[in-house]
Design a protein around this motif. Structure first.
Motif, PDB file in Angstrom:
ATOM      1  N   GLY A  54       0.798  -1.217   0.000  1.00 34.97           N
ATOM      2  CA  GLY A  54       0.000   0.000   0.000  1.00 34.97           C
ATOM      3  C   GLY A  54       0.830   1.265   0.000  1.00 34.97           C
ATOM      4  O   GLY A  54       0.496   2.244  -0.668  1.00 34.97           O
ATOM      5  N   GLN A  55       1.929   1.261   0.741  1.00 36.10           N
ATOM      6  CA  GLN A  55       2.759   2.462   0.827  1.00 36.10           C
ATOM      7  C   GLN A  55       3.421   2.773  -0.518  1.00 36.10           C
ATOM      8  O   GLN A  55       3.443   3.917  -0.946  1.00 36.10           O
ATOM      9  CB  GLN A  55       3.813   2.282   1.905  1.00 36.10           C
ATOM     10  CG  GLN A  55       4.658   3.512   2.137  1.00 36.10           C
ATOM     11  CD  GLN A  55       5.645   3.322   3.268  1.00 36.10           C
ATOM     12  OE1 GLN A  55       5.766   2.241   3.818  1.00 36.10           O
ATOM     13  NE2 GLN A  55       6.344   4.386   3.607  1.00 36.10           N
ATOM     14  N   GLU A  56       3.941   1.779  -1.183  1.00 33.45           N
ATOM     15  CA  GLU A  56       4.557   1.994  -2.492  1.00 33.45           C
ATOM     16  C   GLU A  56       3.535   2.479  -3.515  1.00 33.45           C
ATOM     17  O   GLU A  56       3.839   3.329  -4.359  1.00 33.45           O
ATOM     18  CB  GLU A  56       5.214   0.707  -2.982  1.00 33.45           C
ATOM     19  CG  GLU A  56       6.429   0.302  -2.184  1.00 33.45           C
ATOM     20  CD  GLU A  56       6.939  -1.070  -2.576  1.00 33.45           C
ATOM     21  OE1 GLU A  56       6.234  -1.781  -3.333  1.00 33.45           O
ATOM     22  OE2 GLU A  56       8.030  -1.433  -2.117  1.00 33.45           O
ATOM     23  N   PHE A  57       2.326   1.951  -3.435  1.00 31.78           N
ATOM     24  CA  PHE A  57       1.270   2.380  -4.351  1.00 31.78           C
ATOM     25  C   PHE A  57       0.926   3.847  -4.123  1.00 31.78           C
ATOM     26  O   PHE A  57       0.746   4.613  -5.082  1.00 31.78           O
ATOM     27  CB  PHE A  57       0.026   1.504  -4.163  1.00 31.78           C
ATOM     28  CG  PHE A  57      -1.089   1.844  -5.103  1.00 31.78           C
ATOM     29  CD1 PHE A  57      -1.013   1.519  -6.445  1.00 31.78           C
ATOM     30  CD2 PHE A  57      -2.218   2.506  -4.648  1.00 31.78           C
ATOM     31  CE1 PHE A  57      -2.031   1.845  -7.317  1.00 31.78           C
ATOM     32  CE2 PHE A  57      -3.240   2.837  -5.508  1.00 31.78           C
ATOM     33  CZ  PHE A  57      -3.159   2.501  -6.852  1.00 31.78           C
ATOM     34  N   ILE A  58       0.863   4.265  -2.873  1.00 32.92           N
ATOM     35  CA  ILE A  58       0.545   5.664  -2.575  1.00 32.92           C
ATOM     36  C   ILE A  58       1.665   6.576  -3.056  1.00 32.92           C
ATOM     37  O   ILE A  58       1.403   7.651  -3.618  1.00 32.92           O
ATOM     38  CB  ILE A  58       0.262   5.841  -1.070  1.00 32.92           C
ATOM     39  CG1 ILE A  58      -1.063   5.175  -0.740  1.00 32.92           C
ATOM     40  CG2 ILE A  58       0.235   7.317  -0.693  1.00 32.92           C
ATOM     41  CD1 ILE A  58      -1.434   5.197   0.713  1.00 32.92           C
ATOM     42  N   TYR A  59       2.917   6.177  -2.885  1.00 34.62           N
ATOM     43  CA  TYR A  59       4.029   6.970  -3.401  1.00 34.62           C
ATOM     44  C   TYR A  59       3.967   7.082  -4.929  1.00 34.62           C
ATOM     45  O   TYR A  59       4.201   8.152  -5.491  1.00 34.62           O
ATOM     46  CB  TYR A  59       5.365   6.371  -2.979  1.00 34.62           C
ATOM     47  CG  TYR A  59       5.705   6.588  -1.530  1.00 34.62           C
ATOM     48  CD1 TYR A  59       5.316   7.735  -0.852  1.00 34.62           C
ATOM     49  CD2 TYR A  59       6.427   5.637  -0.833  1.00 34.62           C
ATOM     50  CE1 TYR A  59       5.629   7.927   0.478  1.00 34.62           C
ATOM     51  CE2 TYR A  59       6.755   5.818   0.498  1.00 34.62           C
ATOM     52  CZ  TYR A  59       6.359   6.974   1.154  1.00 34.62           C
ATOM     53  OH  TYR A  59       6.675   7.164   2.459  1.00 34.62           O
ATOM     54  N   ALA A  60       3.649   5.987  -5.590  1.00 37.14           N
ATOM     55  CA  ALA A  60       3.557   6.004  -7.048  1.00 37.14           C
ATOM     56  C   ALA A  60       2.419   6.909  -7.517  1.00 37.14           C
ATOM     57  O   ALA A  60       2.575   7.693  -8.462  1.00 37.14           O
ATOM     58  CB  ALA A  60       3.360   4.589  -7.585  1.00 37.14           C
ATOM     59  N   MET A  61       1.291   6.814  -6.853  1.00 39.64           N
ATOM     60  CA  MET A  61       0.161   7.659  -7.246  1.00 39.64           C
ATOM     61  C   MET A  61       0.415   9.128  -6.916  1.00 39.64           C
ATOM     62  O   MET A  61      -0.070  10.018  -7.616  1.00 39.64           O
ATOM     63  CB  MET A  61      -1.132   7.183  -6.570  1.00 39.64           C
ATOM     64  CG  MET A  61      -1.630   5.846  -7.116  1.00 39.64           C
ATOM     65  SD  MET A  61      -1.967   5.892  -8.880  1.00 39.64           S
ATOM     66  CE  MET A  61      -0.622   4.944  -9.545  1.00 39.64           C
ATOM     67  N   SER A  62       1.200   9.403  -5.870  1.00 38.74           N
ATOM     68  CA  SER A  62       1.588  10.782  -5.578  1.00 38.74           C
ATOM     69  C   SER A  62       2.442  11.340  -6.701  1.00 38.74           C
ATOM     70  O   SER A  62       2.289  12.494  -7.102  1.00 38.74           O
ATOM     71  CB  SER A  62       2.352  10.862  -4.254  1.00 38.74           C
ATOM     72  OG  SER A  62       1.509  10.574  -3.179  1.00 38.74           O
ATOM     73  N   ALA A  63       3.355  10.520  -7.236  1.00 42.28           N
ATOM     74  CA  ALA A  63       4.198  10.963  -8.347  1.00 42.28           C
ATOM     75  C   ALA A  63       3.362  11.191  -9.606  1.00 42.28           C
ATOM     76  O   ALA A  63       3.571  12.175 -10.331  1.00 42.28           O
ATOM     77  CB  ALA A  63       5.291   9.939  -8.621  1.00 42.28           C
ATOM     78  N   VAL A  64       2.416  10.319  -9.865  1.00 44.37           N
ATOM     79  CA  VAL A  64       1.531  10.498 -11.022  1.00 44.37           C
ATOM     80  C   VAL A  64       0.694  11.764 -10.858  1.00 44.37           C
ATOM     81  O   VAL A  64       0.542  12.557 -11.793  1.00 44.37           O
ATOM     82  CB  VAL A  64       0.632   9.259 -11.224  1.00 44.37           C
ATOM     83  CG1 VAL A  64      -0.457   9.529 -12.246  1.00 44.37           C
ATOM     84  CG2 VAL A  64       1.463   8.061 -11.629  1.00 44.37           C
ATOM     85  N   GLY A  65       0.172  11.983  -9.666  1.00 44.35           N
ATOM     86  CA  GLY A  65      -0.616  13.186  -9.402  1.00 44.35           C
ATOM     87  C   GLY A  65       0.206  14.454  -9.548  1.00 44.35           C
ATOM     88  O   GLY A  65      -0.280  15.465 -10.062  1.00 44.35           O
ATOM     89  N   ALA A  66       1.471  14.402  -9.113  1.00 43.61           N
ATOM     90  CA  ALA A  66       2.338  15.570  -9.265  1.00 43.61           C
ATOM     91  C   ALA A  66       2.592  15.859 -10.739  1.00 43.61           C
ATOM     92  O   ALA A  66       2.596  17.018 -11.167  1.00 43.61           O
ATOM     93  CB  ALA A  66       3.656  15.338  -8.531  1.00 43.61           C
ATOM     94  N   GLY A  67       2.780  14.829 -11.526  1.00 46.26           N
ATOM     95  CA  GLY A  67       2.968  15.026 -12.966  1.00 46.26           C
ATOM     96  C   GLY A  67       1.736  15.619 -13.619  1.00 46.26           C
ATOM     97  O   GLY A  67       1.832  16.512 -14.464  1.00 46.26           O
ATOM     98  N   LEU A  68       0.574  15.151 -13.233  1.00 42.58           N
ATOM     99  CA  LEU A  68      -0.666  15.704 -13.781  1.00 42.58           C
ATOM    100  C   LEU A  68      -0.873  17.147 -13.338  1.00 42.58           C
ATOM    101  O   LEU A  68      -1.382  17.973 -14.103  1.00 42.58           O
ATOM    102  CB  LEU A  68      -1.853  14.840 -13.358  1.00 42.58           C
ATOM    103  CG  LEU A  68      -1.932  13.455 -14.010  1.00 42.58           C
ATOM    104  CD1 LEU A  68      -3.072  12.655 -13.391  1.00 42.58           C
ATOM    105  CD2 LEU A  68      -2.104  13.569 -15.503  1.00 42.58           C
ATOM    106  N   ALA A  69      -0.482  17.457 -12.098  1.00 41.68           N
ATOM    107  CA  ALA A  69      -0.624  18.825 -11.611  1.00 41.68           C
ATOM    108  C   ALA A  69       0.270  19.779 -12.397  1.00 41.68           C
ATOM    109  O   ALA A  69      -0.088  20.941 -12.610  1.00 41.68           O
ATOM    110  CB  ALA A  69      -0.304  18.895 -10.124  1.00 41.68           C
ATOM    111  N   MET A  70       1.415  19.302 -12.853  1.00 43.33           N
ATOM    112  CA  MET A  70       2.317  20.173 -13.605  1.00 43.33           C
ATOM    113  C   MET A  70       1.808  20.461 -15.018  1.00 43.33           C
ATOM    114  O   MET A  70       2.274  21.402 -15.661  1.00 43.33           O
ATOM    115  CB  MET A  70       3.726  19.570 -13.664  1.00 43.33           C
ATOM    116  CG  MET A  70       4.450  19.648 -12.332  1.00 43.33           C
ATOM    117  SD  MET A  70       4.435  21.297 -11.595  1.00 43.33           S
ATOM    118  CE  MET A  70       5.326  22.229 -12.808  1.00 43.33           C
ATOM    119  N   ILE A  71       0.854  19.685 -15.477  1.00 48.70           N
ATOM    120  CA  ILE A  71       0.222  19.994 -16.763  1.00 48.70           C
ATOM    121  C   ILE A  71      -0.505  21.335 -16.681  1.00 48.70           C
ATOM    122  O   ILE A  71      -0.711  22.001 -17.701  1.00 48.70           O
ATOM    123  CB  ILE A  71      -0.721  18.844 -17.189  1.00 48.70           C
ATOM    124  CG1 ILE A  71       0.109  17.602 -17.493  1.00 48.70           C
ATOM    125  CG2 ILE A  71      -1.564  19.223 -18.394  1.00 48.70           C
ATOM    126  CD1 ILE A  71      -0.714  16.374 -17.814  1.00 48.70           C
TER     127      ILE A  71
END
Length: 83
Positions: free
Chosen positions: A5-22
């Protein structure tokens, strides 16, 4: 592949940060368009250069807030511990 679960949350945080930079694309396009229109307006009426420039800069500052909010969200997602 076993993802906890922790690794998944870190991965989704990185994906969300990339989307936010759009969110930086819109202000960049808008500011470029505003600067082009302001240059054309000064070319048509050089006497109104100070009024046109001040109005353009105010509009660009307002447009840039969207990009800054996206950047702030990306930084929060990447560097604030999600747990």
């Amino acid at each position: 592949m076993n993802v906890n679960g922790q690794e998944f949350i870190y991965a989704m945080s990185a994906v969300g940060a990339g989307l936010a930079m759009i969110a930086g694309i819109g202000p960049g396009v808008g500011q470029g368009y505003a600067a082009g229109q302001a240059a054309a307006a000064v070319g048509r009426n050089p006497g109104a250069k100070s009024d046109i420039t001040s109005t353009m800069l105010l509009g660009q500052a307002v447009a840039e807030t969207t990009g800054l909010y996206g950047f702030a969200v990306a930084i929060i997602l990447m560097f604030v511990k999600p747990f």
